[in-house]
Design an enzyme around this catalytic site. Sequence first.
Site, PDB file in Angstrom:
ATOM      1  N   CYS A  40       0.803  -1.356   0.062  1.00 29.03           N
ATOM      2  CA  CYS A  40      -0.027   0.025   0.170  1.00 29.03           C
ATOM      3  C   CYS A  40       0.804   1.051   0.255  1.00 29.03           C
ATOM      4  CB  CYS A  40      -0.906  -0.162   1.297  1.00 29.03           C
ATOM      5  SG  CYS A  40      -2.124   1.334   0.948  1.00 29.03           S
ATOM      6  N   GLN A  58       1.528   3.634  -5.605  1.00 26.11           N
ATOM      7  CA  GLN A  58       0.818   2.972  -6.722  1.00 26.11           C
ATOM      8  C   GLN A  58      -0.638   2.218  -5.876  1.00 26.11           C
ATOM      9  OE1 GLN A  58       0.008   3.387  -9.869  1.00 26.11           O
ATOM     10  NE2 GLN A  58       1.905   4.808 -10.038  1.00 26.11           N
ATOM     11  N   SER A 112       2.230   1.645   5.328  1.00 27.74           N
ATOM     12  CA  SER A 112       1.311   0.833   4.513  1.00 27.74           C
ATOM     13  C   SER A 112       0.191   0.564   5.316  1.00 27.74           C
ATOM     14  CB  SER A 112       2.112  -0.376   3.885  1.00 27.74           C
ATOM     15  OG  SER A 112       2.509  -1.099   4.864  1.00 27.74           O
ATOM     16  N   LYS A 119      12.025  -4.505  -6.617  1.00 28.37           N
ATOM     17  CA  LYS A 119      13.043  -5.286  -6.094  1.00 28.37           C
ATOM     18  C   LYS A 119      12.634  -6.255  -5.255  1.00 28.37           C
ATOM     19  CE  LYS A 119      15.308  -1.872  -3.913  1.00 28.37           C
ATOM     20  NZ  LYS A 119      14.785  -0.473  -3.882  1.00 28.37           N
ATOM     21  N   HIS A 164       4.039  -2.781 -13.684  1.00 23.58           N
ATOM     22  CA  HIS A 164       5.410  -2.632 -14.393  1.00 23.58           C
ATOM     23  C   HIS A 164       5.780  -3.995 -14.478  1.00 23.58           C
ATOM     24  CE1 HIS A 164       8.907  -0.995 -15.726  1.00 23.58           C
ATOM     25  NE2 HIS A 164       9.786  -1.189 -14.782  1.00 23.58           N
TER      26      HIS A 164
END
Length: 491
Positions: free
Chosen positions: A45, A48, A78, A109, A132
């Site tokens: 969270c 994006q 988050s 990552k 992505h």
Amino acid sequence: MSNYFNTLTLREKLEQLGKCRFMDASEFEDGVSALKGKKIVIVGCGAQGLNQGLNMRDSGLDISYALRQAAIDQKRQSFKNATSNDFKVGNYEDLIPSADLVLNLTPDKQHTNAVNTVMPLMKKGATLSYSHGFNIVEEGMKIRKDLTVIMVAPKCPGSEVREEYKRGFGVPTLIAVHPENDPENKGWEQAKAYAVGTGGDRAGVLASSFVAEVKSDLMGEQTILCGLLQTGAILSFDKMVEKGIEPGYAAKLIQYGWETVTEALKHGGITNMMDRLSNPAKVEAFRISEELKDIMRPLFQKHMDDIMTGHFSKTMMEDWANDDVNLLKWRAATGETAFEKQEITSDEISEQEYFDHGTLLVAFVRAGVELAFEAMTESGIIEASAYYESLHETPLIANTIARMKLAEMNRVISDTAEYGCYLFDHACKPLLTDFMKTVDTNIIGKKFTDSNEVDNQELIRINSIIRNHPVEKVGAKLRASMTAMKVIKSA
Ligand SMILES: NC(=O)C1=CN([C@@H]2O[C@H](COP(=O)(O)OP(=O)(O)OC[C@H]3O[C@@H](n4cnc5c(N)ncnc54)[C@H](OP(=O)(O)O)[C@@H]3O)[C@@H](O)[C@H]2O)C=CC1
Ligand SMILES: CC(=O)[C@](C)(O)C(=O)O
Ligand SMILES: [Mg+2]
Ligand SMILES: [Mg+2]
């Protein structure tokens, strides 16, 4: 795992890179219905995750957040993001097994780690989504054969995903289905519904591929979007101070200058941005930008080449394995630059003054947008994709610099973008040393000239070159369809 792109034949590579179809508004007539009533669980969270989730919930979808147990126990950011917005939060075991669609919105990552943890918990036939495609394309992640794998990638920072949606619009979005994972043939329907949920369909959606998204996204963020804005900011600021411009003024001219000049870019492309200068300043900005293009072209091409061969991703992944040593060092160094530390003046700078005192900024933007667009299209990326990744997104990134300089830009963009931004910046600054010696306050900090004298033939020639660049042609078409969509919405 190995680089997926590099396992493809040349024919397959070109086919994937060339996937780009501007989708018609009529293709989104079913709205969010393919996902209505389905359990959508977002992992992560952050930039994006939070903003996409807020939009999708407002669009009538069922959203909850799966966070790591430690993030819940320690009430990390988050957890605060999700709970303060009244979302249901649980750990992986609580939420993943019943999810129909899992959105992986953790940092790139962490993807291998996060997907390997989440995948065994996912129910048969569920869908995994990315924003992505790095994990799939550069790391060659293999996903269970019963799972559908889609991508919905907004072409902008997470904060702007939300802002544009609240304005009743959206941000251009690339959607894709991973050809290796579409067992039930439902990937496209779900990706389209997801893009409606975030508002992306109102701004324009390209049917793309994981490959085209990754190679173009990395290129845009490293060069024009983030790298060059950082380099241009630092060099322009240092030059002004060296030449005696008041530092508070110089810092403000840059912090808001990118935003102001690229706002003109957003509405009317490079043509309109250059038209905001006086005629003599435009002729000068054109001359400088041609020079900048010649100096920086090899660097832009190197970034594109290194992205295509996988060299870039390999070296970045080495830094991941090394506890982000380079990323953290470069981030700290950026925080120490004189521009970053300089407090800005409270004096007002009028909109026109940003142009009149920022000829060099305009030249940087023209050079960077055109070079990025050219490097992408020469490498097989289709023009519309290259437009979104160069011209369209530059003002959205400039908005983040206006909020809190380079630190804010680098905080909001992904770690992947931030790493590539520093890489470009460190290579670009030395390349521009000789050029910067020729720069004086007439092109940055002060007005170019009070006269408006200009050679007609010269002006005609320059205008024609600016207006006939392919980025202007495709831009005019894409901007026209965005306006059309806005009109339909308010009618
Ligand atoms: N930033 C942007 O504007 C854009 C990003 N993207 C893509 O979106 C994706 C998400 O990026 P972004 O939003 O920047 O990421 P952020 O860094 O903003 O957010 C990451 C979130 O993931 C959580 N997280 C971190 N590590 C793990 C882990 N190992 N397992 C589970 N959760 C973890 C963090 O929470 P916690 O540590 O508290 O658990 C945090 O909430 C990336 O693929 C990125 O390339 C695409 C377009 C633009
Ligand atoms: C904001 C965005 O689209 C980037 C630059 O690609 C990213 O943050 O990765
Ligand atoms: Mg991007
Ligand atoms: Mg990116």
